[in-house]
Design an enzyme around this catalytic site. Structure first.
Site, PDB file in Angstrom:
ATOM      1  N   ASP A  33       0.868  -1.184   0.000  1.00  0.00           N
ATOM      2  CA  ASP A  33       0.000   0.000   0.000  1.00  0.00           C
ATOM      3  C   ASP A  33       0.898   1.225   0.000  1.00  0.00           C
ATOM      4  O   ASP A  33       1.812   1.323   0.832  1.00  0.00           O
ATOM      5  CB  ASP A  33      -0.869   0.031   1.261  1.00  0.00           C
ATOM      6  CG  ASP A  33      -1.978  -1.022   1.247  1.00  0.00           C
ATOM      7  OD1 ASP A  33      -1.881  -1.974   0.467  1.00  0.00           O
ATOM      8  OD2 ASP A  33      -2.933  -0.873   2.025  1.00  0.00           O
ATOM      9  N   ASP A  37     -15.563  -3.587   0.864  1.00  0.00           N
ATOM     10  CA  ASP A  37     -14.899  -3.198   2.105  1.00  0.00           C
ATOM     11  C   ASP A  37     -15.984  -2.919   3.127  1.00  0.00           C
ATOM     12  O   ASP A  37     -16.773  -1.980   2.948  1.00  0.00           O
ATOM     13  CB  ASP A  37     -14.041  -1.955   1.856  1.00  0.00           C
ATOM     14  CG  ASP A  37     -13.043  -2.163   0.716  1.00  0.00           C
ATOM     15  OD1 ASP A  37     -12.543  -3.289   0.576  1.00  0.00           O
ATOM     16  OD2 ASP A  37     -12.788  -1.210  -0.045  1.00  0.00           O
TER      17      ASP A  37
HETATM   18  O1  LIG Z   1      -5.975  -1.116   1.826  1.00  0.00           O
HETATM   19  C1  LIG Z   1      -6.242  -0.270   2.685  1.00  0.00           C
HETATM   20  O2  LIG Z   1      -5.702  -0.292   3.820  1.00  0.00           O
HETATM   21  C2  LIG Z   1      -7.226   0.797   2.378  1.00  0.00           C
HETATM   22  C3  LIG Z   1      -7.542   1.707   3.361  1.00  0.00           C
HETATM   23  C4  LIG Z   1      -8.445   2.712   3.104  1.00  0.00           C
HETATM   24  C5  LIG Z   1      -9.008   2.808   1.840  1.00  0.00           C
HETATM   25  C6  LIG Z   1      -8.706   1.923   0.867  1.00  0.00           C
HETATM   26  C7  LIG Z   1      -7.820   0.894   1.105  1.00  0.00           C
HETATM   27  N1  LIG Z   1      -7.468  -0.041   0.169  1.00  0.00           N
HETATM   28  C8  LIG Z   1      -7.924  -0.319  -1.127  1.00  0.00           C
HETATM   29  O3  LIG Z   1      -8.510   0.736  -1.859  1.00  0.00           O
HETATM   30  C9  LIG Z   1      -9.635   0.209  -2.524  1.00  0.00           C
HETATM   31  C10 LIG Z   1     -10.689   1.228  -2.661  1.00  0.00           C
HETATM   32  O4  LIG Z   1     -10.287   2.289  -3.482  1.00  0.00           O
HETATM   33  P1  LIG Z   1     -11.432   3.098  -4.249  1.00  0.00           P
HETATM   34  O5  LIG Z   1     -12.535   3.239  -3.267  1.00  0.00           O
HETATM   35  O6  LIG Z   1     -11.795   2.267  -5.429  1.00  0.00           O
HETATM   36  O7  LIG Z   1     -10.796   4.386  -4.591  1.00  0.00           O
HETATM   37  C11 LIG Z   1     -10.128  -0.902  -1.622  1.00  0.00           C
HETATM   38  O8  LIG Z   1     -10.861  -1.873  -2.301  1.00  0.00           O
HETATM   39  C12 LIG Z   1      -8.859  -1.468  -1.075  1.00  0.00           C
HETATM   40  O9  LIG Z   1      -8.337  -2.443  -1.956  1.00  0.00           O
END
Ligand SMILES: O=C(O)c1ccccc1N[C@@H]1O[C@H](COP(=O)(O)O)[C@@H](O)[C@H]1O
Length: 246
Positions: A17, A136
């Site tokens: 990340d 999520d």
């Molecule tokens: O992975 C994390 O810790 C995380 C924390 C907070 C937000 C997102 C996170 N991870 C990844 O981001 C996608 C979502 O991104 P978006 O909403 O499409 O812009 C999520 O599925 C996690 O894989």
């Protein structure tokens, strides 16, 4: 067991990340809870050298809306010989095109699946299994925008995405993510019971026994598991993890 009936092994996806140019781990996905682990490319290469077949690569700034690490993410993705799942901030044609142009194996869509269902249906139709949707969740409520905003009911959204042909789900229990408290096996079982699509587990892995418990759900539909904090905290090595699920 004959090869025909052999149970597939659990795929492991070590996570990198990226926030503000650094590989980080968060607790519960909360902005500001970062622990930094240095250069994302070096982290990714470490997992590749250790035998990973997949890399789960996240642009956290893009997910939080605090900018992006697009060039660096592209460099990491392009440097990998292994499969890459790319995530974070993929919400429109431009960000999707940039993500796919890295040569990644698939992208993971979060917020857009909650806020822009028509676009997500369109890209599922156009790109098939290059598109996964990240579910999520806190309890059974989905969260988007860096996990800061409610985005509807898990099972209603799952039914909609199933009907649109979504190929795969990445299921994260936000309450477990980054905590080393063990995965939410009940959630994984419930999602597997609600869909016939493969599920990638995410959040909470703390031990090799956790990975074995997730691997026991492969017959129910769990295909893989993302591993983050446990690897960075050296709870076990990736080599040990791969051996535990082989
Ligand atoms: O992975 C994390 O810790 C995380 C924390 C907070 C937000 C997102 C996170 N991870 C990844 O981001 C996608 C979502 O991104 P978006 O909403 O499409 O812009 C999520 O599925 C996690 O894989």
């Amino acid at each position: 067991m004959s090869p025909v009936n052999a149970v597939k092994k659990l795929e492991l996806l070590p996570a990198v990340d990226v926030r503000d140019g650094q590989a980080v781990r968060l607790v519960h996905g909360e902005s500001g809870s970062e622990t930094s682990y240095g250069d994302p490319l070096q982290a990714a290469l470490t997992w590749q050298r250790a035998g990973a077949e997949w890399l789960h690569l996240v642009d956290l700034d893009a997910a939080f809306g605090t900018g992006d690490n697009r060039a660096q993410i592209a460099e990491v993705a392009r440097s990998m010989d292994i499969k890459v799942e790319l995530s974070g901030g993929i919400r429109d044609d431009d960000s999707l095109a940039a993500a796919l142009a890295t040569g990644c194996t698939r992208v993971n869509i979060g917020t857009a699946a909650l806020e822009d269902p028509e676009w997500v249906a369109k890209i599922i139709a156009a790109h098939g299994d290059k598109i996964a949707v990240g579910l999520d969740v806190r309890g059974t409520t989905l969260r988007g925008r860096g996990w800061t905003r409610d985005g509807g009911d898990l099972y209603e959204t799952l039914a909609r995405l199933d009907s649109e042909g979504c190929a795969r789900y990445v299921v994260t229990d936000i309450n477990k993510d980054g905590t080393l408290q063990g995965p939410n096996l009940e959630l994984l079982k419930n999602v597997c019971a609600a869909t016939d699509r493969p599920v990638v587990a995410s959040g909470g892995v703390s031990s090799l026994d956790d990975l074995r418990a997730i691997a026991a759900l492969v017959p129910e539909g769990v295909e893989g598991s993302i591993v983050g904090k446990a690897l960075y905290a050296k709870a076990f090595t990736l080599e040990e993890a791969l051996a535990a699920v082989s």
